[in-house]
Design a protein around this motif. Sequence first.
Motif, PDB file in Angstrom:
ATOM      1  N   GLY A 199      48.249  27.136 -70.247  1.00 37.62           N
ATOM      2  CA  GLY A 199      47.361  26.185 -70.915  1.00 37.62           C
ATOM      3  C   GLY A 199      47.697  26.098 -72.394  1.00 37.62           C
ATOM      4  N   ALA A 200      47.889  24.880 -72.866  1.00 36.17           N
ATOM      5  CA  ALA A 200      48.307  24.656 -74.245  1.00 36.17           C
ATOM      6  C   ALA A 200      47.284  25.136 -75.266  1.00 36.17           C
ATOM      7  CB  ALA A 200      48.601  23.167 -74.461  1.00 36.17           C
ATOM      8  N   ASP A 201      46.006  24.928 -75.004  1.00 37.24           N
ATOM      9  CA  ASP A 201      44.997  25.314 -75.993  1.00 37.24           C
ATOM     10  C   ASP A 201      44.866  26.825 -76.095  1.00 37.24           C
ATOM     11  OD1 ASP A 201      42.949  24.588 -77.943  1.00 37.24           O
ATOM     12  OD2 ASP A 201      41.575  25.503 -76.501  1.00 37.24           O
ATOM     13  N   VAL A 202      44.840  27.524 -74.972  1.00 37.76           N
ATOM     14  CA  VAL A 202      44.732  28.984 -75.038  1.00 37.76           C
ATOM     15  C   VAL A 202      46.013  29.572 -75.638  1.00 37.76           C
ATOM     16  CG1 VAL A 202      45.499  29.552 -72.688  1.00 37.76           C
ATOM     17  CG2 VAL A 202      43.896  31.045 -73.824  1.00 37.76           C
ATOM     18  N   ALA A 203      47.167  28.976 -75.386  1.00 34.48           N
ATOM     19  CA  ALA A 203      48.409  29.437 -76.011  1.00 34.48           C
ATOM     20  C   ALA A 203      48.337  29.256 -77.529  1.00 34.48           C
ATOM     21  CB  ALA A 203      49.603  28.686 -75.438  1.00 34.48           C
ATOM     22  N   ARG A 204      47.822  28.109 -77.963  1.00 33.73           N
ATOM     23  CA  ARG A 204      47.667  27.865 -79.408  1.00 33.73           C
ATOM     24  C   ARG A 204      46.734  28.903 -80.028  1.00 33.73           C
ATOM     25  NH1 ARG A 204      43.755  26.336 -82.114  1.00 33.73           N
ATOM     26  NH2 ARG A 204      42.630  25.519 -80.324  1.00 33.73           N
ATOM     27  N   GLN A 205      45.615  29.193 -79.343  1.00 37.33           N
ATOM     28  CA  GLN A 205      44.678  30.193 -79.856  1.00 37.33           C
ATOM     29  C   GLN A 205      45.348  31.566 -79.964  1.00 37.33           C
ATOM     30  OE1 GLN A 205      40.640  30.200 -78.128  1.00 37.33           O
ATOM     31  NE2 GLN A 205      41.231  28.292 -77.118  1.00 37.33           N
ATOM     32  N   CYS A 206      46.121  31.939 -78.950  1.00 38.18           N
ATOM     33  CA  CYS A 206      46.826  33.223 -78.985  1.00 38.18           C
ATOM     34  C   CYS A 206      47.837  33.254 -80.122  1.00 38.18           C
ATOM     35  CB  CYS A 206      47.530  33.484 -77.651  1.00 38.18           C
ATOM     36  SG  CYS A 206      46.421  33.851 -76.279  1.00 38.18           S
ATOM     37  N   LEU A 207      48.545  32.152 -80.320  1.00 35.99           N
ATOM     38  CA  LEU A 207      49.532  32.065 -81.389  1.00 35.99           C
ATOM     39  C   LEU A 207      48.852  32.209 -82.753  1.00 35.99           C
ATOM     40  CD1 LEU A 207      52.531  31.491 -82.023  1.00 35.99           C
ATOM     41  CD2 LEU A 207      51.907  29.089 -82.187  1.00 35.99           C
ATOM     42  N   GLU A 208      47.773  31.464 -82.955  1.00 41.01           N
ATOM     43  CA  GLU A 208      47.072  31.513 -84.240  1.00 41.01           C
ATOM     44  C   GLU A 208      46.451  32.881 -84.510  1.00 41.01           C
ATOM     45  OE1 GLU A 208      44.438  28.127 -84.234  1.00 41.01           O
ATOM     46  OE2 GLU A 208      46.083  26.747 -84.615  1.00 41.01           O
ATOM     47  N   ALA A 209      46.087  33.611 -83.456  1.00 43.70           N
ATOM     48  CA  ALA A 209      45.510  34.950 -83.610  1.00 43.70           C
ATOM     49  C   ALA A 209      46.587  36.027 -83.741  1.00 43.70           C
ATOM     50  CB  ALA A 209      44.593  35.255 -82.424  1.00 43.70           C
ATOM     51  N   GLY A 210      47.870  35.630 -83.691  1.00 47.57           N
ATOM     52  CA  GLY A 210      48.955  36.592 -83.807  1.00 47.57           C
ATOM     53  C   GLY A 210      49.159  37.426 -82.556  1.00 47.57           C
ATOM     54  N   LEU A 211      48.721  36.917 -81.401  1.00 44.36           N
ATOM     55  CA  LEU A 211      48.776  37.679 -80.157  1.00 44.36           C
ATOM     56  C   LEU A 211      49.925  37.273 -79.234  1.00 44.36           C
ATOM     57  CD1 LEU A 211      44.944  37.547 -79.396  1.00 44.36           C
ATOM     58  CD2 LEU A 211      46.237  39.461 -80.385  1.00 44.36           C
ATOM     59  N   LEU A 212      50.495  36.095 -79.453  1.00 46.88           N
ATOM     60  CA  LEU A 212      51.530  35.592 -78.553  1.00 46.88           C
ATOM     61  C   LEU A 212      52.882  36.209 -78.915  1.00 46.88           C
ATOM     62  CD1 LEU A 212      51.764  33.578 -76.182  1.00 46.88           C
ATOM     63  CD2 LEU A 212      52.540  31.894 -77.841  1.00 46.88           C
ATOM     64  N   ASP A 213      53.575  36.759 -77.905  1.00 46.82           N
ATOM     65  CA  ASP A 213      54.851  37.430 -78.134  1.00 46.82           C
ATOM     66  C   ASP A 213      56.055  36.560 -77.790  1.00 46.82           C
ATOM     67  OD1 ASP A 213      53.889  40.190 -78.837  1.00 46.82           O
ATOM     68  OD2 ASP A 213      52.954  39.987 -76.855  1.00 46.82           O
ATOM     69  N   GLU A 214      55.978  35.832 -76.668  1.00 45.30           N
ATOM     70  CA  GLU A 214      57.120  35.069 -76.197  1.00 45.30           C
ATOM     71  C   GLU A 214      56.678  33.734 -75.622  1.00 45.30           C
ATOM     72  OE1 GLU A 214      59.735  37.206 -73.523  1.00 45.30           O
ATOM     73  OE2 GLU A 214      59.556  39.052 -74.700  1.00 45.30           O
ATOM     74  N   ILE A 215      57.656  32.822 -75.520  1.00 46.85           N
ATOM     75  CA  ILE A 215      57.443  31.506 -74.924  1.00 46.85           C
ATOM     76  C   ILE A 215      58.579  31.254 -73.950  1.00 46.85           C
ATOM     77  CG2 ILE A 215      57.248  29.025 -75.360  1.00 46.85           C
ATOM     78  CD1 ILE A 215      56.339  29.800 -78.253  1.00 46.85           C
ATOM     79  N   PHE A 216      58.248  30.815 -72.758  1.00 48.35           N
ATOM     80  CA  PHE A 216      59.243  30.442 -71.746  1.00 48.35           C
ATOM     81  C   PHE A 216      58.989  28.977 -71.422  1.00 48.35           C
ATOM     82  CE2 PHE A 216      60.794  29.706 -67.505  1.00 48.35           C
ATOM     83  CZ  PHE A 216      61.956  30.467 -67.410  1.00 48.35           C
ATOM     84  N   VAL A 217      59.970  28.117 -71.761  1.00 44.55           N
ATOM     85  CA  VAL A 217      59.801  26.685 -71.572  1.00 44.55           C
ATOM     86  C   VAL A 217      60.888  26.163 -70.643  1.00 44.55           C
ATOM     87  CG1 VAL A 217      59.702  24.446 -72.716  1.00 44.55           C
ATOM     88  CG2 VAL A 217      58.842  26.452 -73.887  1.00 44.55           C
ATOM     89  N   CYS A 218      60.478  25.426 -69.640  1.00 48.82           N
ATOM     90  CA  CYS A 218      61.405  24.681 -68.787  1.00 48.82           C
ATOM     91  C   CYS A 218      61.345  23.234 -69.268  1.00 48.82           C
ATOM     92  CB  CYS A 218      60.983  24.741 -67.327  1.00 48.82           C
ATOM     93  SG  CYS A 218      60.870  26.407 -66.693  1.00 48.82           S
ATOM     94  N   ILE A 219      62.475  22.709 -69.677  1.00 47.94           N
ATOM     95  CA  ILE A 219      62.510  21.335 -70.182  1.00 47.94           C
ATOM     96  C   ILE A 219      63.016  20.429 -69.066  1.00 47.94           C
ATOM     97  CG2 ILE A 219      63.415  19.779 -71.934  1.00 47.94           C
ATOM     98  CD1 ILE A 219      63.863  22.313 -73.672  1.00 47.94           C
ATOM     99  N   ALA A 220      62.107  19.612 -68.554  1.00 49.72           N
ATOM    100  CA  ALA A 220      62.435  18.696 -67.461  1.00 49.72           C
ATOM    101  C   ALA A 220      63.043  17.413 -68.035  1.00 49.72           C
ATOM    102  CB  ALA A 220      61.187  18.362 -66.650  1.00 49.72           C
TER     103      ALA A 220
END
Length: 180
Positions: free
Chosen positions: A118-139
């Motif tokens: 979910g984009a919003d929860v990912a943004r919240q984690c990023l802003e809180a300094g909690l997100l470590d990695e991102i895995f993106v599949c580009i279609a």
Amino acid sequence: MSKLLYSATTSVDGFIAGPGGDMSWLVPYLGPDPAIDDLVGEIGALLVGNRTFRGDDPHKGTPAEGEACGGGWSGPQFVLTHHPPAEPVPGVTFVGDLHAAVAAATTAAGGKYVNVLGADVARQCLEAGLLDEIFVCIAPVLLGDGVRLFDRPGGTPLALERLVATQGPVATDIRLRVVR
């Protein structure tokens, strides 16, 4: 210790869902992908946004409908929401606070990844300094509108380090580390 990893499939123009959260665009890109299969084995728990949990399912009308990763993963799920459903959902815990949800999911993951959906929860984690990695599949598709992979109006640039980039059968997969 468990790490938080945001994973999503995005269009080339940066949308993970079409207008109104439509996920039907994703159906042609759901084929087997070794990088995704490997990632699924590394996941210990899910941290899911409320809109993602209640949203459209690209597996609609198939036996995989409503199943995490199209039925390819099972385990504890934590949904970040201020509006839990009246009836319990088996295997799903509803949590109203980001830090409490992350703590519960991290404990449940048992050293494996907590997969953020979910984009919003990912943004919240990023802003809180909690997100470590991102895995993106580009279609290989342009959606033109919808839910962005990340939406931080007025946000400052954030450095990412490429860990792995591979060409899957139907998408290009990129794994990134959030530079702190």
